[in-house]
Design an enzyme around this catalytic site. Structure first.
Site, PDB file in Angstrom:
ATOM      1  N   GLU A   1       7.919 -15.686  -9.730  1.00 48.20           N
ATOM      2  CA  GLU A   1       6.807 -14.096  -8.667  1.00 48.20           C
ATOM      3  C   GLU A   1       6.644 -13.646  -9.973  1.00 48.20           C
ATOM      4  OE1 GLU A   1       8.972 -11.314  -6.617  1.00 48.20           O
ATOM      5  OE2 GLU A   1      11.025 -11.646  -7.378  1.00 48.20           O
TER       6      GLU A   1
ATOM      7  N   ARG B   1       4.170  -0.581  -4.764  1.00 43.57           N
ATOM      8  CA  ARG B   1       4.027  -0.819  -3.178  1.00 43.57           C
ATOM      9  C   ARG B   1       2.767  -1.897  -3.541  1.00 43.57           C
ATOM     10  NH1 ARG B   1       6.234   1.674  -0.126  1.00 43.57           N
ATOM     11  NH2 ARG B   1       5.289   1.091   2.626  1.00 43.57           N
TER      12      ARG B   1
ATOM     13  N   TRP C   1      -2.680  -2.742  -1.741  1.00 48.93           N
ATOM     14  CA  TRP C   1      -2.428  -4.045  -2.288  1.00 48.93           C
ATOM     15  C   TRP C   1      -3.945  -4.470  -0.577  1.00 48.93           C
ATOM     16  CZ3 TRP C   1      -0.198  -8.057   1.534  1.00 48.93           C
ATOM     17  CH2 TRP C   1       0.243  -8.801   0.927  1.00 48.93           C
TER      18      TRP C   1
ATOM     19  N   LYS D   1      13.235 -15.433  -9.131  1.00 49.84           N
ATOM     20  CA  LYS D   1      12.611 -14.344  -9.913  1.00 49.84           C
ATOM     21  C   LYS D   1      11.275 -14.817 -11.515  1.00 49.84           C
ATOM     22  CE  LYS D   1      13.385 -11.744  -8.547  1.00 49.84           C
ATOM     23  NZ  LYS D   1      14.032 -11.487  -7.300  1.00 49.84           N
TER      24      LYS D   1
ATOM     25  N   CYS E   1       0.540  -1.336  -0.589  1.00 43.74           N
ATOM     26  CA  CYS E   1       0.027  -0.130  -0.006  1.00 43.74           C
ATOM     27  C   CYS E   1       1.139   1.129   0.206  1.00 43.74           C
ATOM     28  CB  CYS E   1      -1.039   0.241   1.494  1.00 43.74           C
ATOM     29  SG  CYS E   1      -2.387  -0.927   1.277  1.00 43.74           S
TER      30      CYS E   1
ATOM     31  N   ASN F   1      -1.609   1.988   5.200  1.00 39.05           N
ATOM     32  CA  ASN F   1      -1.198   1.496   4.784  1.00 39.05           C
ATOM     33  C   ASN F   1      -0.698   0.377   6.605  1.00 39.05           C
ATOM     34  OD1 ASN F   1       0.279  -0.426   3.693  1.00 39.05           O
ATOM     35  ND2 ASN F   1       2.406   1.193   3.644  1.00 39.05           N
ATOM     36  N   GLY F   2      -0.919  -0.666   6.368  1.00 37.78           N
ATOM     37  CA  GLY F   2      -0.437  -1.487   7.982  1.00 37.78           C
ATOM     38  C   GLY F   2      -1.753  -1.842   7.715  1.00 37.78           C
TER      39      GLY F   2
ATOM     40  N   GLU G   1      17.294 -18.429  -5.794  1.00 41.94           N
ATOM     41  CA  GLU G   1      16.849 -16.827  -6.487  1.00 41.94           C
ATOM     42  C   GLU G   1      16.268 -17.009  -8.039  1.00 41.94           C
ATOM     43  OE1 GLU G   1      16.505 -14.278  -5.696  1.00 41.94           O
ATOM     44  OE2 GLU G   1      16.650 -13.041  -7.025  1.00 41.94           O
TER      45      GLU G   1
ATOM     46  N   HIS H   1      16.455 -37.819  -3.761  1.00 39.66           N
ATOM     47  CA  HIS H   1      15.925 -37.937  -2.630  1.00 39.66           C
ATOM     48  C   HIS H   1      14.240 -37.631  -2.773  1.00 39.66           C
ATOM     49  CE1 HIS H   1      20.074 -39.197  -0.624  1.00 39.66           C
ATOM     50  NE2 HIS H   1      20.270 -38.219  -1.109  1.00 39.66           N
TER      51      HIS H   1
ATOM     52  N   LYS I   1       5.943  -4.836  -3.360  1.00 41.86           N
ATOM     53  CA  LYS I   1       7.630  -4.172  -3.601  1.00 41.86           C
ATOM     54  C   LYS I   1       8.184  -4.240  -1.987  1.00 41.86           C
ATOM     55  CE  LYS I   1      11.636  -3.224  -4.418  1.00 41.86           C
ATOM     56  NZ  LYS I   1      12.047  -4.594  -5.705  1.00 41.86           N
TER      57      LYS I   1
HETATM   58  O1  M6R Z   1      12.881  -4.689   0.614  1.00 37.02           O
HETATM   59  P1  M6R Z   1      13.214  -6.167   1.418  1.00 37.02           P
HETATM   60  O2  M6R Z   1      14.749  -6.714   0.540  1.00 37.02           O
HETATM   61  O3  M6R Z   1      13.317  -6.833   2.673  1.00 37.02           O
HETATM   62  O4  M6R Z   1      12.521  -7.788   0.208  1.00 37.02           O
HETATM   63  C1  M6R Z   1      12.547  -8.546   0.632  1.00 37.02           C
HETATM   64  C2  M6R Z   1      11.660  -9.094  -0.040  1.00 37.02           C
HETATM   65  O5  M6R Z   1       9.736  -9.208   0.509  1.00 37.02           O
HETATM   66  C3  M6R Z   1      11.890  -9.115  -1.359  1.00 37.02           C
HETATM   67  O6  M6R Z   1      13.003  -9.135  -1.389  1.00 37.02           O
HETATM   68  C4  M6R Z   1      11.299  -9.893  -2.284  1.00 37.02           C
HETATM   69  O7  M6R Z   1      11.035 -11.252  -2.216  1.00 37.02           O
HETATM   70  C5  M6R Z   1      11.104  -9.630  -3.424  1.00 37.02           C
HETATM   71  N1  M6R Z   1       9.622  -9.872  -4.165  1.00 37.02           N
HETATM   72  C6  M6R Z   1      11.381 -10.454  -4.495  1.00 37.02           C
HETATM   73  O8  M6R Z   1      12.269 -10.063  -6.086  1.00 37.02           O
END
Ligand code: M6R
Length: 590
Positions: A480, A27, A74, A477, A2, A100-101, A473, A496, A585
């Site tokens: 997501e 956000r 969000w 990527k 948000c 927001n929260g 990672e 396994h 984000k």
């Molecule tokens: O702002 P941060 O690095 O603490 O955020 C952590 C995760 O929310 C962030 O890395 C998230 O996994 C990304 N969308 C990955 O691409």
């Protein structure tokens, strides 16, 4: 998670608010809205959908107003819909709020308010706030606002306006980011700096339990609990406008991948601080890396790197650390928190818990002045510049660089490796941006491979040791932003269980640096090939070819083609990689 915005000044508030929302859209983007005071009346436009769509239907040019608040959502409480979109108002339409929260005690508050005759229109936790202000209002908006805020439990960044005092925005913060941008005869409220960059660089950062009264000529900050005034230092944002723009790229994500060479270079700017902090770290018995998502993968690399130098360490996701690992923490432990935003709720909570247990806390952070930097004992900044795309890319490179330097100095300082070797690797790090550029120049080849595999719905990523985090990672990527099912395994684990899932044509991305485990990886690749999987090797002579590099630095290079690969798969599938569904984000709720 948000984004909230506010404007008070002499210009057209709706235009400015929609511009600000556009810059906060990363956000949250399932719904959006603005509320302005125009002619002693409140005008609200809100709906499900993206900011541009709502802006178009609002027809800003028709609204004359110089004060308003805005929100891009969000969803947490209630599905994305027009009535759940913010802003929310009270029964009289006299008090309007964006938030927001998460207000944890909203059910109790709502029940009480309903018993006292208040009517609710949404399923959100936020809607209790304007009703509380309405109920507590006698003569002063500020008094009612502060009393209402005192009743809230949970996390919040809140902005409110009222037709009873149409010259001010009231704001409050607890555990959700909020800044005030200082203009000339105008002031701005925002969840994050990119929103106010085109208008001002001078900001005040709100802390927990701060509330503020913002008019066009004045900003007053006070303590929610005592009502005492607080003097804040004006800070200057270092980021430029260009850094927060797409700059000709079709997506922020692509732009940010192409900024990865600079991300490595910029992270080395902190080398002196890193060297000093490494000396401090030698005094601790155990080192924990704590983070979420991509930043956690950077932490996992930290663990493998330190283990490579026989230094005991652990990497734990923050949402688990705060409730479990923390029970084992004491003053002999150092906790290294990693975060791009410096605002991730679980990471912040882990740090607070660790500090309560007496641990030393170091943070590796991109956003200067973020909450994490203010609660840690020391900070290492990665200086990656603003990262707007939801999928983290260049910030990861910054984190890996800082962690690698820290690991090297720590190993050197504790006598596990020679300082000459440390300096040799640092020279290699200085040459890394050029090698990353070589990979980026090969984008067409990566795109070709993406075209071949864009219709696959399952991917496996495998790696060993330092490149197990690279596999994690790479898989994160692609899942997501492309919505494909992707799993990452330490290569030795395949047999396994996961091997049962392999069949004809399933892509297996194998990260295989030229190190002592090269042959072992080859065997794992053969096992997958024997099940007719489609193998994609990342390495010096792989399908995704990488320049020659010391294996110790391979995680900083091998992730680059995987970022580009995931980006192109997403675009080829007709998706928007900058705004993946259901994600935001900055995850500022638990
Ligand atoms: O702002 P941060 O690095 O603490 O955020 C952590 C995760 O929310 C962030 O890395 C998230 O996994 C990304 N969308 C990955 O691409």
């Amino acid at each position: 998670m948000c984004g909230i915005a506010g404007y008070v000044g002499n210009r057209n508030a709706p235009e400015i608010l929609f511009d600000m929302l556009k810059r906060l859209e990363y956000r949250g983007y399932d719904s959006a809205g603005i509320a302005c005071i125009s002619d002693q009346d409140v005008v609200i436009f809100k709906d499900r959908g993206r900011v541009d769509e709502i802006r178009e239907s609002a027809g800003c040019e028709r609204i004359i107003s110089d004060i308003g608040i805005a929100h891009t959502r969000w969803a947490t409480h209630g599905e994305p819909s027009e009535c759940n979109a913010h802003p929310h108002s009270d029964c009289t339409n006299g008090f309007i709020v964006v938030h927001n929260g998460i207000i944890e005690n909203y059910r109790d508050l709502r029940e009480g308010l309903m018993e006292r005759g208040h009517r609710f229109e949404s399923e959100t936790d936020t809607e209790v706030v304007p009703h509380l202000i309405e109920e507590l209002y006698t003569q002063s908006f500020e008094v009612a606002f502060r009393e209402a805020i005192k009743k809230l439990r949970g996390s919040f960044a809140i902005a409110a306006i009222s037709i009873h005092e149409p010259d001010k925005i009231l704001i409050a913060r607890k555990e959700s980011p909020l800044i005030i941008g200082l203009g000339d005869g105008e002031n701005f409220i925002a969840s994050d700096t990119p929103a106010i960059l085109p208008n001002t660089r001078r900001i005040l950062i709100m802390d927990d339990f701060d509330y503020g009264i913002v008019t066009k000529d004045r900003v007053k900050i006070k303590d929610i609990r005592t009502g005492d005034e607080i003097k804040k230092k004006i800070q200057t944002i270092q980021w430029s406008m260009e850094q927060a723009e797409r700059g000709g790229y079709p997506h922020f994500m692509l732009k940010e991948i192409f900024e990865e060479p600079e991300a490595v270079k910029n992270a080395t700017k902190a080398i002196k601080e890193i060297e000093d902090i490494a000396k401090k770290l030698t005094g601790y018995k155990r080192i924990y890396f704590v983070a979420c998502g991509t930043a956690y993968h950077a932490g996992l690399l930290g663990k493998y790197l330190l283990e490579r130098f026989s230094i005991p360490s652990e990497a734990v996701v923050a949402s688990e650390f705060r409730y479990s690992t923390v029970n084992t923490i004491d003053s002999d432990c150092a906790v290294i928190a990693i975060s791009q935003s410096g605002e991730t709720a679980d990471t912040l909570a882990s740090v607070k818990e660790a500090k309560n247990k007496g641990a030393y806390v170091l943070s590796i952070v991109n956003v200067v002045g973020s909450t994490l930097t203010r609660i840690s004992d020391d900070n290492i900044y990665t200086y990656s510049g603003p990262e707007i795309a939801v999928a983290s890319t260049k910030a990861y490179l910054g984190q890996l660089t800082a962690i690698t330097l820290l690991g090297l100095y720590l190993a050197g300082e504790s006598g596990r490796i020679e300082m000459d070797y440390v300096n040799e690797i640092i020279d290699d790090i200085n040459n890394l941006p050029g090698k990353i550029r070589q990979i980026l120049n090969n984008e067409d080849e990566i795109k070709k491979l993406a075209r071949r595999l864009a219709n696959k719905n399952t991917f496996f990523y495998i790696g060993r040791r330092l490149n197990y985090p690279t596999a994690l990672e790479g898989a994160l990527k692609i899942k997501e932003i492309s919505y494909v099912h992707a799993e990452a395994y330490p290569a030795g684990e395949l047999k396994h269980g996961p091997l049962a899932l392999l069949e004809d044509g399933i892509p297996v991305v194998a990260i295989n640096p030229n190190d002592d485990l090269f042959r072992k990886m080859e065997s794992n690749i053969q096992e997958a090939r024997a099940r007719k999987a489609t193998i994609i090797v990342v390495g010096e002579s792989g399908d995704l070819k990488t320049p020659v590099i010391d294996p110790l630095l391979s995680p900083l290079l091998y992730i680059v083609p995987l970022h580009l690969f995931a980006y192109h798969i997403s675009v080829l599938r007709g998706l928007d990689p900058d705004k993946p569904r259901n994600l935001a984000k900055s995850v500022t709720v638990e």
